[in-house]
Motif scaffolding. Structure first.
Motif, PDB file in Angstrom:
ATOM      1  N   TYR A  43       0.803  -1.226   0.000  1.00 16.73           N
ATOM      2  CA  TYR A  43       0.000   0.000   0.000  1.00 16.73           C
ATOM      3  C   TYR A  43       0.839   1.280   0.000  1.00 16.73           C
ATOM      4  O   TYR A  43       0.288   2.376  -0.099  1.00 16.73           O
ATOM      5  CB  TYR A  43      -0.979  -0.025   1.164  1.00 16.73           C
ATOM      6  N   TYR A  45       2.759   1.724  -2.481  1.00 12.58           N
ATOM      7  CA  TYR A  45       2.893   1.956  -3.918  1.00 12.58           C
ATOM      8  C   TYR A  45       1.564   1.866  -4.669  1.00 12.58           C
ATOM      9  O   TYR A  45       1.411   2.486  -5.725  1.00 12.58           O
ATOM     10  CB  TYR A  45       3.872   0.935  -4.516  1.00 12.58           C
ATOM     11  N   PHE A  46       0.617   1.125  -4.140  1.00 11.37           N
ATOM     12  CA  PHE A  46      -0.667   0.934  -4.808  1.00 11.37           C
ATOM     13  C   PHE A  46      -1.805   1.169  -3.826  1.00 11.37           C
ATOM     14  O   PHE A  46      -1.720   0.773  -2.662  1.00 11.37           O
ATOM     15  CB  PHE A  46      -0.787  -0.489  -5.377  1.00 11.37           C
ATOM     16  N   ASN A  47      -2.882   1.776  -4.310  1.00 15.83           N
ATOM     17  CA  ASN A  47      -4.041   2.008  -3.456  1.00 15.83           C
ATOM     18  C   ASN A  47      -4.921   0.775  -3.333  1.00 15.83           C
ATOM     19  O   ASN A  47      -5.652   0.619  -2.351  1.00 15.83           O
ATOM     20  CB  ASN A  47      -4.888   3.162  -4.025  1.00 15.83           C
ATOM     21  N   SER A  48      -4.865  -0.087  -4.348  1.00 15.88           N
ATOM     22  CA  SER A  48      -5.768  -1.224  -4.415  1.00 15.88           C
ATOM     23  C   SER A  48      -5.297  -2.180  -5.502  1.00 15.88           C
ATOM     24  O   SER A  48      -4.333  -1.894  -6.221  1.00 15.88           O
ATOM     25  CB  SER A  48      -7.194  -0.748  -4.746  1.00 15.88           C
ATOM     26  N   ASN A  51      -5.621  -0.395  -8.778  1.00 19.01           N
ATOM     27  CA  ASN A  51      -4.532   0.536  -9.032  1.00 19.01           C
ATOM     28  C   ASN A  51      -3.264  -0.196  -9.462  1.00 19.01           C
ATOM     29  O   ASN A  51      -2.514   0.286 -10.327  1.00 19.01           O
ATOM     30  CB  ASN A  51      -4.257   1.375  -7.778  1.00 19.01           C
TER      31      ASN A  51
END
Length: 230
Positions: A43, A45-48, A51
């Motif tokens: 999280y 680097y990525f929201n979900s 993403n």
């Protein structure tokens, strides 16, 4: 772990997971396990999951777009051989990237399109960029006095359609085992016949197969071909 290295590790893990399981069946836990990192690191680097898929898609599309250099319509081609060389090298570079990412590409074309409006916009943006590049290339051939008369928009959509379809059928996850070089030559033959006001024999020398001394194989394609044959 350095931030850039960690991001690359997660991106490759996400690419691997999405390629093998598809978007719908993949989870954040799968990516974390594949990358061997903590959930909190994901999280950063990525929201979900969405993403992560979006960034993997950006990465693959970016690789495809960077492998085909833009064409300057104001710089004329000196002859038909130069036109054919550009066609062949562009197809070979694109198909090589597609083949190396064939599992993910199949997921994009069979699952991602229509799944999410954001993904659709992302893919459509790539197609629009590709259309602009083809248009500039066609204009360059026309300005060189080497093109037959044709409807530019029809030719652009034709090129995009048969390139994508042939890449999926012959180089996709369940492809029919044709080499990147062979398919690139065949597609270049088709485009030359559509676009240029000279017979294909002008660049093929009347032979069924163009010799490599006349049409250079892109370096990356040669390298990957040697790896596959090793």
């Amino acid at each position: 772990m350095r931030r850039k290295t960690c991001y690359g590790k997660l991106l490759n893990a996400a690419l691997s997971v999405f390629s093998s399981k598809g978007y719908t069946s993949s989870s954040v836990s799968d990516i974390i396990e594949k990358a061997s990192v903590a959930r909190g690191t994901f999280y950063l680097y990525f929201n979900s999951k969405r993403n992560a898929f979006e960034q993997v898609l950006d990465h693959v599309i970016g690789e495809i777009e960077s492998c085909v250099p833009p064409s300057d319509p104001d710089v004329p081609f000196p002859d038909y051989h130069s036109v054919y060389q550009r066609m062949f090298s562009s197809y070979a570079s694109f198909l090589d990237v597609f083949h190396r990412n064939r599992q993910f590409a199949d997921i994009v074309f069979t699952e991602a399109i229509g799944l999410d409006k954001g993904f659709d916009r992302q893919i459509q943006k790539h197609y629009n960029t590709h259309r602009k590049r083809i248009r500039r290339f066609l204009r360059r051939v026309q300005n060189s006095g080497l093109a037959r008369r044709f409807d530019v928009n029809v030719v652009i959509e034709t090129i995009i359609g048969y390139t994508q379809r042939c890449a999926q059928v012959f180089l996709g996850r369940n492809g029919r085992c044709i080499s990147v070089e062979k398919l690139a030559r065949d597609l270049a033959d088709i485009e030359f016949s559509i676009v240029c006001n000279a017979p294909l024999s002008t660049v093929r020398g009347g032979k069924k197969r163009v010799q490599e001394k006349n049409v250079a194989v892109p370096a990356m394609v040669r390298l990957n071909r040697r790896k596959r044959n090793a």
